[in-house]
Design an enzyme around this catalytic site. Sequence first.
Site, mmCIF file in Angstrom:
data_model
loop_
_atom_site.group_PDB
_atom_site.id
_atom_site.type_symbol
_atom_site.label_atom_id
_atom_site.label_comp_id
_atom_site.label_asym_id
_atom_site.label_seq_id
_atom_site.Cartn_x
_atom_site.Cartn_y
_atom_site.Cartn_z
ATOM 1 N N CYS A 401 -18.501 46.054 5.024
ATOM 2 C CA CYS A 401 -17.812 47.091 5.249
ATOM 3 C C CYS A 401 -18.075 48.363 3.675
ATOM 4 O O CYS A 401 -17.744 49.395 3.436
ATOM 5 C CB CYS A 401 -16.327 46.860 4.720
ATOM 6 N N ASP A 448 -15.662 47.880 15.753
ATOM 7 C CA ASP A 448 -15.991 47.739 14.566
ATOM 8 C C ASP A 448 -17.441 47.318 14.457
ATOM 9 O O ASP A 448 -17.747 46.862 15.612
ATOM 10 C CB ASP A 448 -15.146 46.734 13.680
ATOM 11 N N GLY A 521 -21.653 43.100 26.773
ATOM 12 C CA GLY A 521 -21.915 43.650 25.657
ATOM 13 C C GLY A 521 -23.238 44.506 25.714
ATOM 14 O O GLY A 521 -23.444 44.700 26.777
ATOM 15 N N HIS A 522 -24.090 44.721 24.862
ATOM 16 C CA HIS A 522 -25.067 45.565 24.847
ATOM 17 C C HIS A 522 -26.014 44.758 23.773
ATOM 18 O O HIS A 522 -25.756 44.628 22.602
ATOM 19 C CB HIS A 522 -24.981 46.979 24.623
ATOM 20 N N SER A 523 -27.534 44.908 24.100
ATOM 21 C CA SER A 523 -28.479 44.572 22.804
ATOM 22 C C SER A 523 -29.309 45.524 22.801
ATOM 23 O O SER A 523 -29.662 46.578 23.769
ATOM 24 C CB SER A 523 -29.121 43.232 23.087
#
Length: 743
Positions: A401, A448, A521-523
């Site tokens: 963060c 996030d 998801g995605h890569s």
Amino acid sequence: MLPSHPPAKDLVLVGGGHAHVQVLKAFAMRPLGGVRITLISRELDTPYSGMLPGALAGTYTPAEVHIGLPRLARYAGARLITAAVDGIDPQARRVRFGARSLRYDVLSINSGAAPLCPFVAPLDAPLPVLPVKPIGRFLPGFDALRERLAAATAPLIVVGGGAGGFEVALAVRSELGAGLPVTLVAGGRLLAGHGSGVQKLAREALGRMGVRLFESRRVTAIGDSDVTLDDGASLAAAAVLWVTGVGPPAWLDTTALERDGQGFLAVDAELRVGGRPDTFAAGDVAGMIEQPRPKSGVFAVRQGRVLAANLRAALLGRPLRPYRAQTRHLALLNCADGTAIASYAGVGLRHRWLMAWKDWIDRRFMRRFNALPPMAAPRPPDAVLALDEHADADVMRCGGCGSKLDASLLNRVLSELPAAKSAAVRAGIGDDAAVLSASDGDLVLTTDGFRTMVDDPWLLGRIAVHHALSDVYAMGAAPSAVLVNATIPVMAEAMVEDELRQLLGGVVSALEDSGADLVGGHSAEGAELAIGISVLGRLEQGEAALAKRGACPGDALILTKPLGSGALLAGMMRGALDTASYAACLANLDIGNGPASRIVREAGASACTDVTGFGLAGHLLEMLGEELGADLDLTRVPVLPGVYRALAAGIVSTLHGANARVLGRFLVEDTEDPRAALLADPQTAGGLLAAVPADAAAGCVARLREAGYTSAAQVGTVTDGELIARLSTTAADAAAPTCGLRT
């Protein structure tokens, strides 16, 4: 920008022994492009065996006898994974630890050996038995025994007549004083591998220190208060320190690697295991087939340079060089009275200058690995360096963060966006998560992500899950589905595959207790490892989301986890963090907020948010808005160990400066106090900040601590006045947690 030499091969080091610290230093001084180095070690500190007696005698502090692996690994550009290896598959080229495994192209093992101790008795047993090896476990164990030994009247028994037993017996006698008798039991003659003159000097040293000696005796039984020898003699005992030989670690039994007659890894003159071109070993875990030698740290130290050269050669496909073990070596034995005995070729000499020489040799060795120059971000040539008035080109850009955008910048842009048009949107931009209406209970949606800030991709996956789920937990919802966006660095295909496997394995392991599933998801490939996570949560039908706003004057402010991860992660990146702080930070990052969410909601929380990138001050202001104030007691804010040392050294996250701008809205008793600065520290996987009714605060904190949030505390009160951050002590502070080292 992609790296000029994308990794093409994995060099994996198992264990942080005397040889491997030299390998790390060698690759730090001469990096090898295209190679990714990973160190897997159970301990974060490597003790130097040559200084162990001095540490027991109080001559050296614990820090002086340990090499900090996190800093050394960072200096060498190596990943550090804290784990105990339990198997190796040489056919698949994978190292196993727990439920995980890691690939390698070239493997090196310097993990030490196991004590040959036939008796097992824990420290709380009537008569504890503590093996000296592994040293990393012995020193904390001995510290735990000190209070017990200080009150003992029966002798401390040291078993082992070699150099280690001799030095340990004298060291503990020197440290614990004349009130505790010490007895040394040697299975053969004292210092049997040394000359008669050395043995005579050693016996005289034991006599001067009042250490009772039994030679050519073996321990055959250990009772609740005594030790039985092979001649039937019984010796009263307060505790037993076992300093005999070592055997192969048990996990070697699960491998198909070649072993010697004693069960150690069989290595040839080039330190290859069984002649394999991809596997090497050194130190106590290795048995040198062509030139057998006793197990001694002196050989591991000498092997280090050859091992580093041969690992480099193996990676480059070049010829290896042989290791030639010395047939004779000088031994300097610490007598714990300011003198040392020198033993060489059967000849012995005792003198004070020998101890001074030994001390100089040992300290010089340790300086090679602990006195490392400070790390700075590389500055490219002919670059435009002035980013803006707040940026510093020499600062390493933080992961986690700490890499978030400035809150004021973000708010300016978000304020320009149109409001949600769909009637299904109950809450949109501005809260921890969006709330969408549904017939069977509202849905909560959040996303996030961040670039990597830890070495272990599996741990990164876990931390990312904890961090992302916190937005849902702050709303009082239960997560149900997760999407992952994974960015993997450019490197060899097999390495990409394993990196993705490690990352997603961590994600799945962290989701196990949450009730949520990974559904897709995605890569993509990129310059560095990064992860983004989207979470879909659900509220029970008829249940309202727990929003940031809603606190009432008089509510207690409860913080569930300690602060400081921003500064500590920045210190970690610079290689400036001590190992205790390093371990505490990683452990804190790997704690999720699921149970905490249920507890604060059951306590009647009127508002809740998670403390992440904008720090406690920024997220508190979001909770209070313009209408409310707060009275914070900074003496009650829990902190992680080492945070104030980092702040005092000027180590802060790259987002800290932007976060600190909001501190001007607080009335602070002492703006120079580091506890005030900590309010701006950006948190990764931080805790929840909840406003609960005052009469429920104590019970809420107690339940949080019972659930594992041991640092949970009431840090302040919501008011209808100003924002006050005070340092005054209140009567309630007696119950406040003591978390971290406050300096």
